[in-house]
Design an enzyme around this catalytic site. Structure first.
Site, short mmCIF file in Angstrom:
data_model
loop_
_atom_site.label_atom_id
_atom_site.label_comp_id
_atom_site.label_asym_id
_atom_site.label_seq_id
_atom_site.Cartn_x
_atom_site.Cartn_y
_atom_site.Cartn_z
CB CYS A 101 -0.88 -0.03 1.25
SG CYS A 101 -2.05 1.32 1.34
CG HIS A 143 -5.32 -2.80 -1.24
ND1 HIS A 143 -4.20 -3.28 -0.61
CD2 HIS A 143 -5.27 -1.43 -1.08
CE1 HIS A 143 -3.52 -2.26 -0.07
NE2 HIS A 143 -4.15 -1.13 -0.37
CD GLU A 144 -6.55 0.86 -3.98
OE1 GLU A 144 -6.83 1.83 -3.27
OE2 GLU A 144 -5.40 0.36 -4.00
CG HIS A 147 -7.47 2.13 0.99
ND1 HIS A 147 -6.76 2.49 2.11
CD2 HIS A 147 -6.57 1.57 0.14
CE1 HIS A 147 -5.48 2.17 1.94
NE2 HIS A 147 -5.35 1.60 0.76
NI NI Z 1 -3.65 0.87 -0.14
#
Ligand code: NI
Length: 188
Positions: A101, A143-144, A147
């Site tokens: 990240c 993953h995004e 967030h």
């Molecule tokens: Ni990230």
């Protein structure tokens, strides 16, 4: 072109942990955020994804660079694609894969994420999409989306043996080193 500062963990953990709000309209400011996210991601050769909360904007927008696609082949990351208000429709085929990240410079790990991910949302023109991402593309998109909910990749690390640092040694070679305690695993 505007490259924004990427918030780092743990200095900016409050902002990185905050849940983002859906985007209700494609105002000029939202369009500018999308453009800035793209510019910021493209300024980082090591980045394949960036979410708005990483530049301290708590709206549900993220940019990904995919490997697969109609005009793409091989393992090189493609042009930046915007995902607005992305929602997971289907997730399966969970596997352990590499993760990292831009908010955790030099830190990498292995996380369990779906390798088949169907996501609906809006593209950067505000048109609805329903796309399937597979393999590492699914990892990046998952993953995004994490967030946008304040979830970070360290939350998905099972143990210290799945986390490592990469840094340049004296002669400029990248070397992998184990992470020393204490590590910021999990939510505080
Ligand atoms: Ni990230």
């Amino acid at each position: 072109m505007a490259i924004r500062e990427i918030l780092l963990y743990p200095q900016h953990s409050a902002a990185l942990r905050r849940k983002s709000e859906p985007i209700a309209s494609f105002s000029a400011s939202v369009k500018r955020v999308i453009r800035d996210l793209k510019d910021t991601l493209m300024s980082r050769p090591d980045g394949v994804g960036l979410a708005a909360p990483q530049v301290n904007v708590h709206q549900r927008a993220a940019i990904v660079r995919l490997r697969a696609g109609p005009s793409r082949q091989g393992s090189e990351a493609g042009p930046p694609v915007a995902l607005i208000n992305p929602q997971i429709v289907e997730a399966r085929n969970e596997q352990k894969d590499s993760d990292g990240c831009l908010s955790f410079p030099g830190l990498y790990g292995r996380t369990i994420r779906p390798h088949y991910l169907r996501v609906s949302g809006l593209d950067e023109q505000g048109r609805p999409f329903d796309w399937v991402f597979e393999s590492f593309d699914a990892v990046v998109v998952h993953h995004e989306i994490d967030h946008l909910d304040g979830v970070l990749f360290i939350d998905r690390i099972e143990g210290l043996e799945d986390l490592y640092r990469v840094h340049a040694d004296g002669s400029g070679h990248l070397v992998r080193a184990p992470v020393k305690l204490p590590v910021p695993l999990g939510r505080e």
